[in-house]
Design a protein around this motif. Structure first.
Motif, PDB file in Angstrom:
ATOM      1  N   GLU A  76       0.816  -1.214   0.000  1.00  6.76           N
ATOM      2  CA  GLU A  76       0.000   0.000   0.000  1.00  6.76           C
ATOM      3  C   GLU A  76       0.853   1.268   0.000  1.00  6.76           C
ATOM      4  OE1 GLU A  76      -2.785  -0.163   3.224  1.00  6.76           O
ATOM      5  OE2 GLU A  76      -3.467  -2.169   2.668  1.00  6.76           O
ATOM      6  N   ILE A  77       2.100   1.179   0.457  1.00  9.22           N
ATOM      7  CA  ILE A  77       2.920   2.389   0.583  1.00  9.22           C
ATOM      8  C   ILE A  77       4.213   2.348  -0.226  1.00  9.22           C
ATOM      9  CG2 ILE A  77       2.003   2.949   2.864  1.00  9.22           C
ATOM     10  CD1 ILE A  77       4.826   1.927   3.923  1.00  9.22           C
ATOM     11  N   GLU A  98      10.515   9.864   8.788  1.00  4.42           N
ATOM     12  CA  GLU A  98       9.770   9.900  10.053  1.00  4.42           C
ATOM     13  C   GLU A  98       8.362   9.338   9.883  1.00  4.42           C
ATOM     14  OE1 GLU A  98       8.080  13.137  13.251  1.00  4.42           O
ATOM     15  OE2 GLU A  98       9.962  13.595  12.235  1.00  4.42           O
ATOM     16  N   ALA A  99       7.701   9.727   8.809  1.00  2.00           N
ATOM     17  CA  ALA A  99       6.347   9.223   8.549  1.00  2.00           C
ATOM     18  C   ALA A  99       6.364   7.717   8.301  1.00  2.00           C
ATOM     19  CB  ALA A  99       5.723   9.955   7.367  1.00  2.00           C
ATOM     20  N   LEU A 100       7.370   7.238   7.588  1.00  2.00           N
ATOM     21  CA  LEU A 100       7.496   5.806   7.320  1.00  2.00           C
ATOM     22  C   LEU A 100       7.693   5.033   8.628  1.00  2.00           C
ATOM     23  CD1 LEU A 100       7.716   3.433   5.349  1.00  2.00           C
ATOM     24  CD2 LEU A 100      10.151   4.012   5.082  1.00  2.00           C
ATOM     25  N   CYS A 101       8.549   5.534   9.501  1.00  4.70           N
ATOM     26  CA  CYS A 101       8.788   4.863  10.783  1.00  4.70           C
ATOM     27  C   CYS A 101       7.517   4.855  11.637  1.00  4.70           C
ATOM     28  CB  CYS A 101       9.937   5.518  11.524  1.00  4.70           C
ATOM     29  SG  CYS A 101      11.549   5.182  10.753  1.00  4.70           S
ATOM     30  N   GLN A 145       2.794   1.803  13.794  1.00  4.96           N
ATOM     31  CA  GLN A 145       1.328   1.629  13.810  1.00  4.96           C
ATOM     32  C   GLN A 145       0.945   0.259  13.250  1.00  4.96           C
ATOM     33  OE1 GLN A 145       0.386   4.220  16.116  1.00  4.96           O
ATOM     34  NE2 GLN A 145      -1.406   3.496  15.053  1.00  4.96           N
ATOM     35  N   THR A 146       1.628  -0.154  12.214  1.00  2.00           N
ATOM     36  CA  THR A 146       1.345  -1.466  11.619  1.00  2.00           C
ATOM     37  C   THR A 146       1.680  -2.576  12.605  1.00  2.00           C
ATOM     38  OG1 THR A 146       1.727  -0.570   9.404  1.00  2.00           O
ATOM     39  CG2 THR A 146       1.815  -2.976   9.653  1.00  2.00           C
ATOM     40  N   ILE A 180       8.858  -4.834  12.122  1.00  5.15           N
ATOM     41  CA  ILE A 180       9.114  -4.148  10.859  1.00  5.15           C
ATOM     42  C   ILE A 180      10.161  -3.076  11.143  1.00  5.15           C
ATOM     43  CG2 ILE A 180       8.122  -2.872   8.921  1.00  5.15           C
ATOM     44  CD1 ILE A 180       5.355  -3.908   9.815  1.00  5.15           C
ATOM     45  N   ASP A 181      11.330  -3.218  10.544  1.00 11.30           N
ATOM     46  CA  ASP A 181      12.422  -2.280  10.790  1.00 11.30           C
ATOM     47  C   ASP A 181      12.909  -1.663   9.487  1.00 11.30           C
ATOM     48  OD1 ASP A 181      12.631  -2.547  13.595  1.00 11.30           O
ATOM     49  OD2 ASP A 181      13.847  -4.355  13.372  1.00 11.30           O
ATOM     50  N   LEU A 182      13.145  -0.374   9.532  1.00 14.09           N
ATOM     51  CA  LEU A 182      13.751   0.334   8.411  1.00 14.09           C
ATOM     52  C   LEU A 182      15.254   0.086   8.470  1.00 14.09           C
ATOM     53  CD1 LEU A 182      13.478   2.268   6.011  1.00 14.09           C
ATOM     54  CD2 LEU A 182      13.712   4.165   7.640  1.00 14.09           C
TER      55      LEU A 182
END
Length: 122
Positions: A27-28, A66-69, A74-75, A95-97
């Protein structure tokens, strides 16, 4: 567009949760590439001995870091990841960046044998 590498891991309903997480990422992210899934044993003084299923995902996103993290946290919460479960060693999804626009994050994770093995699959 930002280039990212994200790691997925689960030690609870592993196959199902990784599949659901991939659907969420679709979705992103665009231009998605997935490594094979890899089973590993817990690292360190794990409270539970359940095996982890791990995977790396690369893609592009318009989201800032920041928004992705925030989206990833939230996910994780939507999958039932809580502090109480963490203390019990239960990880529905992690889930880690790992990398954002070529800059590595989670430096210690890059040294883990399974990450070194999986990164070759991207």
């Amino acid at each position: 567009m930002h280039q990212v590498i994200i790691s997925l891991a689960s030690n609870r309903f592993q196959k199902t949760n990784l599949s659901k997480a991939r659907c969420c990422l679709e979705e992103i992210l665009s231009d998605l590439k997935y490594t094979d899934e890899l089973w590993t044993q817990p690292v360190g003084n794990a409270k539970r001995k359940d095996a982890y299923l791990n995977q790396l995902v690369s893609g592009t996103t318009e989201m800032e870091e920041e928004a992705l993290c925030q989206w990833m946290k939230q996910t994780e919460l939507s999958f039932g990841r809580t502090q109480a479960k963490r203390l019990l060693g239960i990880v529905p999804i992690d889930i880690d960046l790992m990398e954002f626009d070529g800059e590595k994050r989670h430096q210690l994770d890059w040294q883990r044998p399974y990450v070194k093995e999986l990164i070759d699959g991207l």
